[in-house]
Design an enzyme around this catalytic site. Structure first.
Site, PDB file in Angstrom:
ATOM      1  CG  PHE A 145      -1.806   1.273   1.209  1.00 57.16           C
ATOM      2  CD1 PHE A 145      -3.002   1.297   0.490  1.00 57.16           C
ATOM      3  CD2 PHE A 145      -1.423   2.424   1.876  1.00 57.16           C
ATOM      4  CE1 PHE A 145      -3.791   2.444   0.456  1.00 57.16           C
ATOM      5  CE2 PHE A 145      -2.203   3.578   1.847  1.00 57.16           C
ATOM      6  CZ  PHE A 145      -3.391   3.582   1.136  1.00 57.16           C
ATOM      7  CG  ASP A 230       5.690   3.574   1.878  1.00 56.04           C
ATOM      8  OD1 ASP A 230       5.757   4.254   2.923  1.00 56.04           O
ATOM      9  OD2 ASP A 230       4.650   3.464   1.199  1.00 56.04           O
ATOM     10  CE  LYS A 259      -0.755   5.984   7.670  1.00 51.56           C
ATOM     11  NZ  LYS A 259      -0.436   5.289   6.430  1.00 51.56           N
TER      12      LYS A 259
HETATM   13  C1  LIG Z   1      -0.728   5.520   5.056  1.00 54.06           C
HETATM   14  C2  LIG Z   1       0.300   5.076   4.091  1.00 54.06           C
HETATM   15  C3  LIG Z   1       0.516   5.778   2.897  1.00 54.06           C
HETATM   16  C4  LIG Z   1      -0.341   6.937   2.486  1.00 54.06           C
HETATM   17  O1  LIG Z   1      -0.230   7.999   3.366  1.00 54.06           O
HETATM   18  P1  LIG Z   1      -1.296   9.219   3.298  1.00 54.06           P
HETATM   19  O2  LIG Z   1      -0.760  10.200   4.285  1.00 54.06           O
HETATM   20  O3  LIG Z   1      -2.621   8.645   3.686  1.00 54.06           O
HETATM   21  O4  LIG Z   1      -1.294   9.717   1.915  1.00 54.06           O
HETATM   22  C5  LIG Z   1       1.551   5.362   2.087  1.00 54.06           C
HETATM   23  N1  LIG Z   1       2.327   4.321   2.419  1.00 54.06           N
HETATM   24  C6  LIG Z   1       2.139   3.631   3.559  1.00 54.06           C
HETATM   25  C7  LIG Z   1       3.046   2.493   3.887  1.00 54.06           C
HETATM   26  C8  LIG Z   1       1.117   3.971   4.425  1.00 54.06           C
HETATM   27  O5  LIG Z   1       0.914   3.273   5.541  1.00 54.06           O
END
Ligand SMILES: *Cc1c(COP(=O)(O)O)cnc(C)c1O
Length: 407
Positions: A145, A230, A259
């Site tokens: 994701f 990521d 986050k």
């Molecule tokens: C939440 C998340 C995203 C997206 O972040 P947003 O701030 O909602 O755009 C991307 N990569 C990972 C691994 C995530 O957990």
């Protein structure tokens, strides 16, 4: 602790009438938070192990974080990136200190950080091949994701995310997590980068093994690819290390984060190693709100508090002990629980069936937790959670598993 102010409004009706129906929301209106607790509009207290989906790293309204935001709000909130601000420079320095020699770009969200990484991959591919649009392939992992933008969705091979929005960006291919050969066989001369979450979050708390990360590093070295990690969810202490990949000893070429960085104030960032950081030149990327003085003040308060309260080491130790407790739960309820996964305060309880009834029962019993893919209950306590909070959550989970009929 002071009692919560009880606010009664017609919030549910306002949502029904006016808010876009893009979320399946819990039937709960939250009005106040403090530490590991939140209160709803009837005054009921909950143990918050959602943490705004791994965002509220210091819990709710940590005094140091609130003080930093209050102070900065009275100094200077926003300037645009046409000027310097001392706090952005200092925050970049602190992130580089952790990630290694390189540079940081500031934005506002995880998806936006990942867009930056995908643009970096395009620039790397252009440098590599000399032809724009040729070397653009990015190899990711199944169950990944990476966000809801077109780039993020394209890197997210899940029908529920992509459905209705095609055509997406071309040039993505996907291997199996923790299976280096499945990545190797996808590499060709048009490949620019490998892009994985160090610990998959939304896809169901799946950890990249050290061997896998080292294997990807070797592939990237051999084929001149960027290794892009990521760390939007797994970063900033969540797994008991500043970045989840650090214990492996592997060096990344680029890292996306967001986050937990602002502790609840929106800020995202990506880091690129020295060798690749100059691929972006003046005018090639930007973000109006990226790294405002206020956002940087919030993020610096998070970093200072992580250090001052020694939170990352505590998350590592408490998280390991907690995982052992949860594994006992799994052993006691083998017909419901398949496995306990994850690291630090980013744990998953994979069930044999849809976790939705369990999540509702947990909410009823006073514990807020999100789900994730693979029928997983996701456990994301704030990094300030103590062993006592973790034990309380374990007891509530045990209670729910004991009353739910085995599947
Ligand atoms: C939440 C998340 C995203 C997206 O972040 P947003 O701030 O909602 O755009 C991307 N990569 C990972 C691994 C995530 O957990």
């Amino acid at each position: 602790m002071t009692p919560p102010s009880i606010v009664r409004t017609n919030t549910a009706e306002l949502y029904d009438a006016y808010v876009m129906k893009s979320y399946a929301r819990a039937p709960l209106t939250l009005v106040r938070g403090s530490g590991v607790s939140v209160w709803d509009d009837t005054g009921r207290e909950y143990l918050d192990f959602t943490s705004g989906v791994a965002v509220s790293a210091l819990g709710h309204c940590h005094p140091a974080w609130v003080a930093a935001i209050r102070h900065q709000a009275g100094e200077l909130i926003h300037t645009s990136n046409l000027f310097r601000h001392p706090l952005q420079g200092e925050l970049a320095r602190r992130l580089v200190q952790q990630a290694g020699p390189g540079r940081v770009f500031f934005c506002n969200s995880g998806a936006e950080a990942n867009e930056g990484l995908l643009k970096l991959a395009r620039l790397h591919g252009l440098k590599k091949s000399g032809v724009e649009g040729k070397c653009i392939k990015v190899i990711g992992a199944h169950w990944a994701f990476h966000g809801r933008t077109f780039g993020g969705m394209s890197a997210t091979p899940q029908e529920k995310i992509q459905k209705g929005f095609r055509p997406l960006l071309s040039g993505f291919a996907f291997g199996e997590l923790n299976n280096v050969p499945s990545f190797a066989e996808l590499i060709d001369e048009d490949t620019a980068a490998i892009f994985v979450e160090t610990v998959q979050g939304e896809g169901g708390i799946k950890v990249c093994t050290d061997e896998f990360l080292w294997g990807l590093r070797q592939l990237c070295d051999r084929h001149n690819l960027l290794l892009m990690l990521d760390e939007v969810q797994s970063g900033l202490g969540r797994t008991g290390a500043f970045y989840a990949f650090q214990p492996s000893g592997v060096r990344a070429d680029a890292i996306g984060m967001a986050k937990g960085l602002g502790g609840g104030y929106p800020i995202g960032a990506f880091w690129a190693a020295e060798k690749h950081a100059d691929l972006f030149t003046p005018g090639s990327h930007g973000s109006t709100f990226g790294g405002t003085p206020l956002a940087c003040a919030a993020a610096l308060a998070v970093l200072d508090t992580l250090e001052r309260e020694n939170l990352i080491a505590k998350v590592a130790a408490n998280g390991a002990a907690w995982k052992t407790e949860l594994e006992k739960l799994a052993a006691d309820f083998p017909r419901q629980v398949k496995a306990v996964t994850g690291r630090g305060y980013m744990l998953g309880i994979a069930l044999h069936a849809d976790p939705a009834p369990c999540l509702a029962a947990l909410r009823e019993s006073g514990l807020l937790v999100p789900s994730a893919g693979g029928n997983t209950i996701r456990l994301l306590p704030p990094l300030i959670a103590t062993p006592e909070h973790l034990t309380r959550a374990t007891a509530l989970i045990r209670g729910v598993l004991a009353t739910k009929a085995p599947v």
